[in-house]
Design an enzyme around this catalytic site. Structure first.
Site, PDB file in Angstrom:
ATOM      1  N   ASP A  52       1.337  -2.922  -1.080  1.00  0.00           N
ATOM      2  CA  ASP A  52       0.959  -2.383   0.225  1.00  0.00           C
ATOM      3  C   ASP A  52      -0.441  -2.857   0.623  1.00  0.00           C
ATOM      4  OD1 ASP A  52       1.075  -0.369   2.484  1.00  0.00           O
ATOM      5  OD2 ASP A  52      -0.671   0.357   1.377  1.00  0.00           O
ATOM      6  N   GLU A 109       2.821  -7.156   1.612  1.00  0.00           N
ATOM      7  CA  GLU A 109       2.791  -6.662   2.982  1.00  0.00           C
ATOM      8  C   GLU A 109       1.546  -7.266   3.629  1.00  0.00           C
ATOM      9  OE1 GLU A 109       2.323  -2.672   5.692  1.00  0.00           O
ATOM     10  OE2 GLU A 109       1.041  -3.136   4.015  1.00  0.00           O
TER      11      GLU A 109
END
Length: 697
Positions: free
Chosen positions: A356, A411
């Protein structure tokens, strides 16, 4: 813990140190060949690689190997040793450290630790006379930190493996997890045998009931659905413990603890084991980009200072996310984070990670207010946080060296060149990046364009515009588009009519008819043209209505929107089942033809007036007619292979809620007339708002 004393747990901004004399490996030429625009920045690419090599060498010289260095969980926290139970913690700013808990009646001074020259505190408690552990399994345990002013403050060990929140409280408590009968694994990790088809999901919302669903709920109720649909990979969100449920798991408080709100560590192991038994890989959504600001039950100010795990100045705070940012130059921070990855690979048998917030990590401005229009100085200039980037290189190097089948996904929205290239080619080492421009495209079109004005070339370009030899996970929508304040694609298409006209007992209104057709077409063209992997968020495969909103003060702590309404797709009188059936057909077709592992498609047609898009990928011929009302009979399209074709998938089929305007048994004969730069061509009937996939007969 062999280390060079001069390091003192801080690499002193290793990006400015003298470069080592490593020769640049020949494989860098591949990167430069695939993307000539990086040629002017070759020196910077080489510098990053050399800094990575320098850091890795220092770890190997000081710790024996990166493999040993990344097993920090065997030394830190509470572990059984030959002498007894040993507790070890890095807290350089503390004046004293005491282990407290049920085992000593919460005495804050009876079990003091001793400190070594590196700021590591240690305590060994002998086994009981019967050989049992002095700290029983399941007992509560904390750490009392003596602050600079002499006060004692209670903390949870950063290495705690289980944390629970007592009823009627908001503060979590550490729990010593040392079961007398460890979980016995039944299945080994499956091999990835085809393209990655990811089912992104959140355990807590995976029930129709207004509650926090459990690992067991997911294991026995959701995994069978995923298996039947044909996905071969699950991506679990919000597993790392987070005190605030509504943060969606992105404000992590306890990095080594799997969230107790869903169940026990053994129940998470069972979930992963059952998935493996069904041939499904399991990825963890890992958050190493930032940490919660919680002090009492998080990492923040663990040793009484601002600088233990994080930067102590403004660089240590993410103002938009209201969270703390790691200092990746610190020796023990690197050990902590790398060991965290090893922990989930070893203890829980995950198959990889979706990292993330990579954009936030690799730029000093965290990508905030930055358009990232593809300007290469942005990727290789002073705005790049080299320390974070090298940490990611180190993490990928470790994971791929120790676990050859591991999968890592970034990401990352800026399009950093080389992010998904091997480190030896000058890259960062990820296997995939998320194609984050695609869902933005669909939302923009649905919000701003009339159907008759949909731009065929914009759709094609967004889906094919990705870096050569860097793999992309494509998706039409993920959890981001499902959150409160936004709308899912189904809701953009059908809105409030979903409440009244999704039943077969009601008329199929123009809005519902349009919504069903375009929902299928959007997902299929994204799946076929957009990448080398595909992702879907739980429930969106059948057009889950409404948004996702976790219980919080702003909604009276309601669970109404924090669930998945499986009853909608299970009800054979509702039209949701058509979308679900189409999604299943897509997954199984990819399993048969493996187009995700084929080279990027050749687009032979994108016609703005006819609203047609035609391309070839793998052995398949794809035809999309987005026209609102015009169907085409005997429309000539190009083909590269002679012979016959048959319909492999028809979005207009009755089984998918369509009009059934095509004969599923029809064969299409290829003739020798070249068309659209293809050697052959054929004539097809393609109804309006219909997608066809033709396969060689």
């Amino acid at each position: 813990m062999r280390r060079v004393k001069a390091q003192r747990h801080n690499l002193h901004r290793f990006c400015t140190q003298k470069m080592v004399d490593d020769q640049v490996v020949p494989h860098f030429s591949r990167f430069l060949h695939d993307d000539p625009y990086v040629k002017p920045y070759q020196t910077e690419i080489e510098r990053r690689y050399k800094e990575f090599c320098s850091l890795k060498r220092r770890i190997e010289e000081s710790e024996g190997s990166l493999e040993k260095f990344s097993r920090g969980y065997e030394k830190f926290g509470i572990n059984r040793t030959y002498e007894g139970v040993t507790y070890r913690e890095w807290a350089p700013g503390a004046r004293g450290v005491y282990l407290i808990g049920d085992f000593n009646g919460w005495s804050r001074t009876s079990h003091p630790c001793t400190k070594n020259e590196f700021g590591v505190w240690e305590l060994t408690i002998p086994y009981k006379e019967d050989g049992s552990s002095p700290i029983p399994h399941g007992s509560k345990v904390k750490v009392a930190i003596q602050l600079e002013n002499g006060d004692l403050a209670d903390r949870i060990s950063p290495w705690i493996r289980y944390a629970v929140c007592p009823e009627n409280d908001i503060l979590y408590e550490g729990v010593h997890w040392d079961p007398p009968q460890p979980y016995q694994w039944q299945h080994s990790r499956p091999r990835k045998t085809s393209g990655l088809r990811i089912y992104e999901c959140h355990v807590g919302i995976a029930s129709s009931e207004a509650k926090v669903a459990s690992y067991k709920d997911f294991t026995y109720n959701v995994i069978p659905r995923i298996k039947k649909l044909g996905y071969n990979c699950i991506q679990l969100m919000a597993v790392m413990e987070h005190a605030y449920y509504a943060c969606f798991g992105y404000q992590v408080t306890n990095f080594f603890a799997a969230s107790s709100r869903y169940g026990t560590p053994d129940e998470l192991k069972e979930l992963i084991d059952v998935a493996h038994g069904n041939g499904i890989l399991v990825l963890l959504d890992v958050v190493h980009s930032h940490a919660a600001k919680n002090v009492m039950d998080g990492l923040n100010e663990f040793d009484g200072t601002q600088t233990c795990y994080f930067h102590g100045n403004g660089r240590g705070f993410h103002t938009l996310w209201d969270s703390r940012l790691f200092d990746y130059t610190k020796w023990e921070v690197l050990r902590f984070l790398l060991s965290n990855l090893r922990w989930y690979m070893e203890y829980y048998q995950f198959d990889g990670f979706r990292f993330d917030g990579v954009t936030s990590m690799i730029y000093h401005d965290h990508g905030l207010g930055h358009g990232f229009g593809g300007d290469y100085p942005d990727y290789f200039g002073l705005g790049v946080d080299t320390e974070s980037l090298i940490y990611l290189m180190l993490a990928n190097d470790m994971l791929h060296s120790l676990y050859p089948g591991v999968i890592t996904i970034a990401e990352e929205v800026s399009g950093m060149p080389g992010l998904c290239r091997p480190i030896t080619e000058g890259g960062t080492g990820f296997d995939y990046r998320l194609g984050m421009a695609t869902p933005d495209l669909w939302i923009k079109i649905l919000k701003e364009r009339k159907d008759e004005d949909w731009p065929m070339w914009d759709i094609v370009w967004t889906l094919i515009n990705r870096r050569h030899n860097e793999k992309t996970i494509t998706y039409a929508e993920s959890h981001d588009q499902a959150l409160v304040g936004d709308k899912t694609i189904a809701f953009w298409l059908m809105d409030k009519e979903m409440y009244w006209f999704m039943s077969e007992t009601t008329p199929n209104t123009p809005i519902i008819e349009r919504g069903l057709a375009l929902h299928k077409m959007i997902r299929l063209i994204t799946f076929g043209l957009g990448g080398e992997g595909y992702l879907n968020f739980i429930g969106n495969e059948f057009g889950h209505p409404e948004w996702l909103d976790f219980p919080r003060a702003g909604n009276n702590c309601s669970y109404h929107y924090a669930r998945r309404q499986w009853n909608l797709v299970d009800d054979h009188l509702l039209r949701y089942r058509y979308l679900n059936a189409f999604d299943q057909a897509m997954m199984h077709l990819e399993e048969k033809y493996h187009w995700l592992e084929s080279p990027q498609a050749y687009v032979s047609l994108h016609h703005e007036d006819d609203k047609l898009i035609v391309f070839e990928r793998g052995p398949l011929l794809w035809v999309f007619n987005f026209h609102t009302s015009k169907s085409f009979a005997d429309y000539r399209i190009g083909a590269s292979v002679a012979g016959k074709y048959r319909i492999a998938l028809d979005s207009d089929a009755a089984e998918f809620g369509g009009h059934g305007r095509l004969d599923a048994n029809c064969e299409y004969l290829v003739d020798s007339q070249p068309w659209h730069d293809r050697a052959f061509s054929l004539l097809v009937y393609v109804p309006c708002r219909t997608a066809l996939i033709l396969a060689p007969a």
